[in-house]
Design an enzyme around this catalytic site. Structure first.
Site, PDB file in Angstrom:
ATOM      1  N   HIS A   1       0.859  -1.180   0.000  1.00 16.45           N
ATOM      2  CA  HIS A   1       0.000   0.000   0.000  1.00 16.45           C
ATOM      3  C   HIS A   1       0.902   1.239   0.000  1.00 16.45           C
ATOM      4  CE1 HIS A   1       0.843  -0.591   4.278  1.00 16.45           C
ATOM      5  NE2 HIS A   1       0.351   0.595   4.563  1.00 16.45           N
TER       6      HIS A   1
ATOM      7  N   HIS B   1       1.246   4.079   2.022  1.00 14.03           N
ATOM      8  CA  HIS B   1       1.694   4.896   3.148  1.00 14.03           C
ATOM      9  C   HIS B   1       3.218   5.058   3.098  1.00 14.03           C
ATOM     10  CE1 HIS B   1      -2.117   4.226   5.756  1.00 14.03           C
ATOM     11  NE2 HIS B   1      -2.178   5.349   5.073  1.00 14.03           N
TER      12      HIS B   1
ATOM     13  N   ASP C   1       5.575   4.974   5.220  1.00 15.08           N
ATOM     14  CA  ASP C   1       6.448   4.018   5.899  1.00 15.08           C
ATOM     15  C   ASP C   1       6.560   2.702   5.130  1.00 15.08           C
ATOM     16  OD1 ASP C   1       3.685   3.742   6.774  1.00 15.08           O
ATOM     17  OD2 ASP C   1       4.367   2.302   8.269  1.00 15.08           O
ATOM     18  N   HIS C   2       5.844   2.600   3.993  1.00 12.72           N
ATOM     19  CA  HIS C   2       5.935   1.408   3.144  1.00 12.72           C
ATOM     20  C   HIS C   2       6.450   1.720   1.744  1.00 12.72           C
ATOM     21  CE1 HIS C   2       3.875  -1.452   5.911  1.00 12.72           C
ATOM     22  NE2 HIS C   2       3.442  -0.296   6.417  1.00 12.72           N
TER      23      HIS C   2
ATOM     24  N   GLU D   1      11.722   6.374  -4.019  1.00 13.48           N
ATOM     25  CA  GLU D   1      12.365   7.414  -4.817  1.00 13.48           C
ATOM     26  C   GLU D   1      13.881   7.272  -4.757  1.00 13.48           C
ATOM     27  OE1 GLU D   1      12.880  12.175  -4.481  1.00 13.48           O
ATOM     28  OE2 GLU D   1      10.792  11.492  -4.699  1.00 13.48           O
TER      29      GLU D   1
ATOM     30  N   TYR E   1       8.640  13.123 -11.479  1.00 14.23           N
ATOM     31  CA  TYR E   1       8.138  13.528 -12.797  1.00 14.23           C
ATOM     32  C   TYR E   1       9.144  14.461 -13.451  1.00 14.23           C
ATOM     33  CZ  TYR E   1       4.894  15.451 -16.305  1.00 14.23           C
ATOM     34  OH  TYR E   1       4.283  15.840 -17.464  1.00 14.23           O
TER      35      TYR E   1
ATOM     36  N   ASP F   1      -0.084  -4.063   6.742  1.00 12.53           N
ATOM     37  CA  ASP F   1      -0.885  -3.369   7.758  1.00 12.53           C
ATOM     38  C   ASP F   1      -2.337  -3.807   7.611  1.00 12.53           C
ATOM     39  OD1 ASP F   1       1.423  -2.024   8.314  1.00 12.53           O
ATOM     40  OD2 ASP F   1       0.716  -0.061   7.674  1.00 12.53           O
TER      41      ASP F   1
ATOM     42  N   HIS G   1       5.833  -4.354  13.188  1.00 11.63           N
ATOM     43  CA  HIS G   1       5.165  -3.048  13.062  1.00 11.63           C
ATOM     44  C   HIS G   1       4.712  -2.524  14.429  1.00 11.63           C
ATOM     45  CE1 HIS G   1       2.781   0.162  11.227  1.00 11.63           C
ATOM     46  NE2 HIS G   1       3.297  -0.158  10.063  1.00 11.63           N
TER      47      HIS G   1
END
Length: 250
Positions: A61, A63, A65-66, A71, A108, A167, A222
């Site tokens: 997903h 978020h 932290d995932h 990047e 981008y 999560d 987690h």
């Protein structure tokens, strides 16, 4: 082929001590990431794994932290490793929101030909609820689980008998009936909110209501930085620790 899973981080979104929860599926032939939070590149560095040694990244997903480390991984592969692309495994629905809502702002760059997720990664779209071989000896199945209402979120079956929650809110029926009674999963890696109300994560209090034969298969991940205060208070469940390695049967 012997498969292992090594935890790169075991902490919650706000944890500082244990890093963001992510994992590395490892063998002599592959390194496959499960999620890539902001602290994941640092943890990879600590265990001696460089970005060009990553054969693929699974995304559960969006978020931070995932996915907050994607990047850095993408730019390092582009600039340090001469535009090497690693595979990115995710559902079609998740691929769109990952680019448009998370990565596009920093990545981008149409002037240089980078305007899509596919310009940085080899995007491999995976169908929900379909076991899919992503490497020899490694099968992944994405299943939709509830984390935050109306936001895409997936948990994983790894080779059919290891469950990785990413999560999710507490779901007793899924854990007992599907994961253990039906699929006979030998290992369950489950997120755990140690205290408070479980609005978006399963809480320790909720997980302690599971039968012992289910708890015995559960590794808790987690969690918050106060984890040490809960050692010995987790029933038959076990905390898994950063950089700890466990075996995953094929």
């Amino acid at each position: 082929m012997s498969l292992q899973i090594q935890m790169l981080g075991t902490g919650s979104a706000f944890a500082k001590t244990f890093y963001n929860t992510s994992a590395l599926i490892r063998s002599n032939e592959m390194n496959i990431l499960i999620d890539c939070g902001a602290t994941t590149p640092r943890s990879l560095h600590e265990i001696g794994v460089q970005p060009d040694q990553i054969d693929g990244i699974i995304i559960s997903h969006i978020h931070a932290d995932h996915v907050g480390g994607l990047e850095e991984i993408a730019f390092r592969l582009l600039y340090q490793y001469k535009n090497k692309k690693t595979k990115l495994f995710l559902t079609e629905s998740l691929a769109g929101v990952l680019w448009e809502n998370t990565l596009k702002g920093g990545m981008y760059n149409p002037a240089d030909g980078f305007s899509r997720l596919e310009d940085y990664f080899e995007v491999i779209l995976i169908e929900e609820n379909v076991p899919t071989s992503i490497q020899p000896g490694l099968t992944i199945e994405f299943i939709s689980t509830l984390h935050i209402p109306h936001k895409l979120n997936y948990s994983l079956f790894i080779n059919g008998r290891t469950f990785y929650s990413a999560d999710t809110q507490f779901n007793e029926e899924l854990l007992v009936q599907e994961i253990v009674n039906k699929r006979n999963c030998h290992t369950i890696l489950h997120d755990c909110q140690l205290s408070g109300n479980g609005f978006i994560h399963a809480t320790l209090e909720e997980l302690l209501t599971l039968p012992d034969y289910v708890q015995e298969r559960v590794y808790l991940m987690h969690y918050d930085d106060d984890m040490m205060n809960f050692v010995g208070k987790t029933g038959s469940m076990t905390f898994i620790h950063q950089h700890e390695v466990i075996e995953i049967p094929e």
